[in-house]
Design an enzyme around this catalytic site. Sequence first.
Site, PDB file in Angstrom:
ATOM      1  CG  HIS A  37      11.963 -16.779 -16.289  1.00  0.00           C
ATOM      2  ND1 HIS A  37      11.481 -17.960 -15.799  1.00  0.00           N
ATOM      3  CD2 HIS A  37      12.382 -16.077 -15.218  1.00  0.00           C
ATOM      4  CE1 HIS A  37      11.596 -17.979 -14.473  1.00  0.00           C
ATOM      5  NE2 HIS A  37      12.141 -16.841 -14.096  1.00  0.00           N
ATOM      6  CD  GLN A 148       4.223  -4.290 -12.199  1.00  0.00           C
ATOM      7  OE1 GLN A 148       5.208  -3.610 -12.494  1.00  0.00           O
ATOM      8  NE2 GLN A 148       3.502  -4.068 -11.115  1.00  0.00           N
ATOM      9  CG  ASP A 150       8.875 -11.258  -8.646  1.00  0.00           C
ATOM     10  OD1 ASP A 150       8.560 -11.910  -7.655  1.00  0.00           O
ATOM     11  OD2 ASP A 150       9.078 -11.780  -9.769  1.00  0.00           O
ATOM     12  CB  SER A 185       5.363 -18.390 -10.092  1.00  0.00           C
ATOM     13  OG  SER A 185       6.300 -18.712  -9.088  1.00  0.00           O
TER      14      SER A 185
END
Length: 285
Positions: A37, A148, A150, A185
Amino acid sequence: MEVARTIKSVREFVKAARSKGKKIGLAPTMGALHIGHISLIEAAVKECDFVVVSIFVNPAQFGPGEDFQEYPRPFEADLEICRKAGVDVVFAPGPEQMYRTENLTWVSVEKLTEGLCGRSRPTHFRGVTTVCTKLFNIVAPDTAFFGQKDAQQAIVIKRMAADLNMPLEIVICPTVREPGGLAVSSRNQYLNEKEKKDATFIYKSLQQCQQLIRDGVTQSDAIISEMRKILRQASSIEEIEYISVVDAETLQDVEKVEGAVLVAVAVKIGPSRLIDNILLDTSKE
Ligand code: AMP
């Protein structure tokens, strides 16, 4: 940094920034922020003058039996990360702000959402595209930043924005990985040490795929079967949901690797369902 809990207040902050001629960037997230993020936020800070990060665990993109309740929500830590990264406003609406009444209007992208993750999560992308449309309408960013990691989501959002003439640019940032290659993640924190180690086989299988293509292997079946062998070495991978070689634009399976392809993997490992992918353009390799 400001924290906006309501649509009204985030709109006011953005309106004030826009009146000063600032370029508005938005990074939509579900929180539990990590270096993946942060890379989106850094790209937004670099490219825009005013950065909004949304933190909203969107119920509409979770299916029955998925981890909506368990999804981590370390809000104070997230705010600290945003502050350090130079975010201007965190938009953290409650569910009642985003879905005030029974939601009768949905945004769905056809075809691109049918395969890959769409097969096992039939309502997921409708939830994602609907919430992103809402966020785009609320924040009205000039640019929105996605990962990218996801890949299918990135392609679906780009297509939605183009098909619906949404007045913004969509930027896709590269996948951030841990040193062992595992894509970072929020769901990695569900894994124990052994599962985390085994999860590195996902990227190993993608690297093997890249090597095979470099060595001249073009048949998707052959590539998929070699990748499957690698994933089978990891005993905590309980299920290989899919290994797919698809056209990078249409997301349709390809028999033979030619031009731009997306190679995508989804596995169940311990309590998590993890996905990863690589984009390869054989015309450029
Ligand atoms: P999420 O909070 O999981 O909904 O993710 C919010 C955004 O961060 C999405 O656009 C993701 O694709 C992106 N993202 C998540 N993990 C990574 C990663 N490891 N590298 C790059 N982007 C990521």
